[in-house]
Enzyme design. Structure first.
Site, short mmCIF file in Angstrom:
data_model
loop_
_atom_site.label_atom_id
_atom_site.label_comp_id
_atom_site.label_asym_id
_atom_site.label_seq_id
_atom_site.Cartn_x
_atom_site.Cartn_y
_atom_site.Cartn_z
N ARG A 80 -8.75 -0.20 16.44
CA ARG A 80 -9.01 0.17 15.05
C ARG A 80 -10.00 -0.88 14.58
O ARG A 80 -11.02 -1.07 15.24
CB ARG A 80 -7.71 0.22 14.24
CG ARG A 80 -7.84 1.17 13.03
CD ARG A 80 -6.60 1.27 12.18
NE ARG A 80 -6.39 0.09 11.36
CZ ARG A 80 -5.42 -0.03 10.46
NH1 ARG A 80 -4.57 0.97 10.28
NH2 ARG A 80 -5.28 -1.13 9.73
N LYS A 131 0.80 -1.23 0.00
CA LYS A 131 0.00 0.00 0.00
C LYS A 131 0.83 1.28 0.00
O LYS A 131 0.44 2.26 -0.60
CB LYS A 131 -0.99 0.00 1.16
CG LYS A 131 -0.37 0.17 2.52
CD LYS A 131 -1.43 0.10 3.60
CE LYS A 131 -0.81 0.34 4.96
NZ LYS A 131 -1.49 -0.33 6.05
C1 LIG Z 1 -0.80 -1.19 6.67
C2 LIG Z 1 -1.24 -2.47 7.18
C3 LIG Z 1 -0.33 -3.52 7.34
C4 LIG Z 1 1.16 -3.36 7.08
O1 LIG Z 1 1.72 -2.51 8.03
P1 LIG Z 1 3.30 -2.23 8.08
O2 LIG Z 1 3.49 -1.45 9.31
O3 LIG Z 1 3.63 -1.48 6.86
O4 LIG Z 1 3.96 -3.56 8.13
C5 LIG Z 1 -0.81 -4.73 7.79
N1 LIG Z 1 -2.12 -4.91 8.06
C6 LIG Z 1 -3.02 -3.94 7.92
C7 LIG Z 1 -4.44 -4.22 8.22
C8 LIG Z 1 -2.62 -2.68 7.48
O5 LIG Z 1 -3.52 -1.71 7.35
#
Ligand SMILES: *Cc1c(COP(=O)(O)O)cnc(C)c1O
Length: 364
Positions: free
Chosen positions: A141, A36
């Site tokens: 969250r 992302k």
């Molecule tokens: C962004 C996200 C991740 C990845 O997070 P990092 O800190 O980049 O490893 C994993 N799971 C969810 C649900 C996320 O929103």
């Protein structure tokens, strides 16, 4: 070369991903490579797959769609296979279920309403869609309250063209709650309760994100419970764990650098002249008079980066930023107009730079 740009060293990203794949495999934990922050970059996704991640994850269906469609482009990549598992890691919008079923094979979910619509759509498209149910473990969250998980699984199991893939949690995002032996054990216990209740074997228990690495790679105990997957973005791209932003031993922290160009360089007073009100961004800044300084302006701004997330090289201090100007002070030399400066980025700055149409990506 065009500026501003992100210089992305794919070999370093490969190394980071490969290291984490290997280290976590010892604990039977697979990696969902999260793209992302890269706006679903095909080059990076391809690199992650080459390094051995078991699936790709993204929070935006648009990115997943772009990756899926790039699979038709043989020129671009050959690792991004047609059947590559892609996980939507944010709960789908009701208005996007059609695309979700079409382009993602798995989605993270917390609302029955959404899952029912995914089922209807999956029937229509004659596809099977897999569901990972997210559990609330304290970070507040996304997540189903633990006491509601059994009932939710029961409902999910009844739906046609839906496969219950497993459960997951996400910590250290909204409230900074650390993944710990305790909350990870809670997730494992929930997995076992579900298996017992419904006489099934859960495929995936996804413990969390890069913040889980300290827990997952600790040497104190070998017990990772039922956790067999982590969804990792930042740790791979920036080489840091995210609880204390410490560099992970043996990983590159400079896989991605930002390059910006100087458009003005002058000796200016360190203190502003005149009556001081708000800045363009509603802040008031207080400065101390340090006499004349070497000030330079770079052609990049808040529209492209988070100035607080940039780290300049030695001898350069970031003073301020407006929409399209980044103001720095140079201690040793006077910078030349046209000169390029390099910066390290944190996640927030990377996210914005990748998203800005004014910042190009150069893959090395
Ligand atoms: C962004 C996200 C991740 C990845 O997070 P990092 O800190 O980049 O490893 C994993 N799971 C969810 C649900 C996320 O929103």
């Amino acid at each position: 070369m065009t500026a501003p740009r992100l210089e992305i060293h794919l070999d370093k990203i490969y190394h980071n991903a490969r290291e984490l794949v290997t280290r976590l495999a010892k604990h039977r934990i697979s990696i969902t490579g999260v793209t992302k922050a890269t706006l679903g970059s095909v080059e990076i996704a391809d690199t992650l797959i080459r390094a051995g991640v078991s699936s790709l994850g993204d929070s935006r269906i648009e990115n997943i769609k772009a990756l899926r469609l790039s699979q038709n482009n043989k020129l671009h990549n050959h690792y991004l296979q047609k059947d590559m598992a892609m996980m939507l890691i944010r709960s789908p919008m009701l208005s996007q279920v059609q695309q979700v079923v079409k382009y993602a094979n798995i989605s993270c979910n917390t609302e029955m309403e959404v899952i029912k619509h995914l089922s209807l759509e999956a029937c229509q498209q004659k596809r099977l869609h897999q569901i990972l149910l997210m559990v609330e473990l304290g970070d507040l969250r996304e997540g189903i309250m633990p006491e509601d998980i059994i009932d939710t699984v029961r409902d999910v199991l009844k739906l046609p063209n839906i496969r219950f893939k497993g459960i997951g949690s996400n910590l250290a995002c909204r409230s900074g709650v650390s993944p710990s032996a305790t909350n990870m054990a809670t997730l494992s216990a929930l997995a076992e309760r579900i298996e017992k209740e419904f006489d099934l074997t859960i495929d995936m228990v996804s413990g969390g994100n890069s913040a889980n690495l300290e827990w997952a790679l600790q040497n104190k105990t070998n017990d990772r419970g039922r956790i067999n997957n982590l969804r990792l973005g930042e740790a791979i791209l920036l080489g840091r764990e995210t609880l204390h932003r410490k560099a992970i031993d043996g990983l590159h922290t400079d896989a991605i650098t930002l390059v910006a160009e100087v458009i003005e360089s002058k000796q200016k007073p360190s203190q502003a002249t005149g009556e001081i009100a708000q800045t363009a961004f509603g802040e008031t800044t207080a400065t101390i008079d340090r006499g004349m300084v070497n000030q330079a302006i770079l052609a990049i701004g808040r529209q492209d980066i988070d100035p607080d997330g940039l780290q300049a090289s030695a001898g350069i201090d970031i003073l301020d930023a407006s929409s399209d100007h980044l103001i720095v002070e140079s201690f040793k030399t006077t910078l030349r107009v046209g000169e390029e400066l390099r910066f390290q980025l944190n996640y927030s700055a990377l996210l914005r730079a990748m998203t800005s149409p004014f910042v190009s990506e150069v893959y090395i």
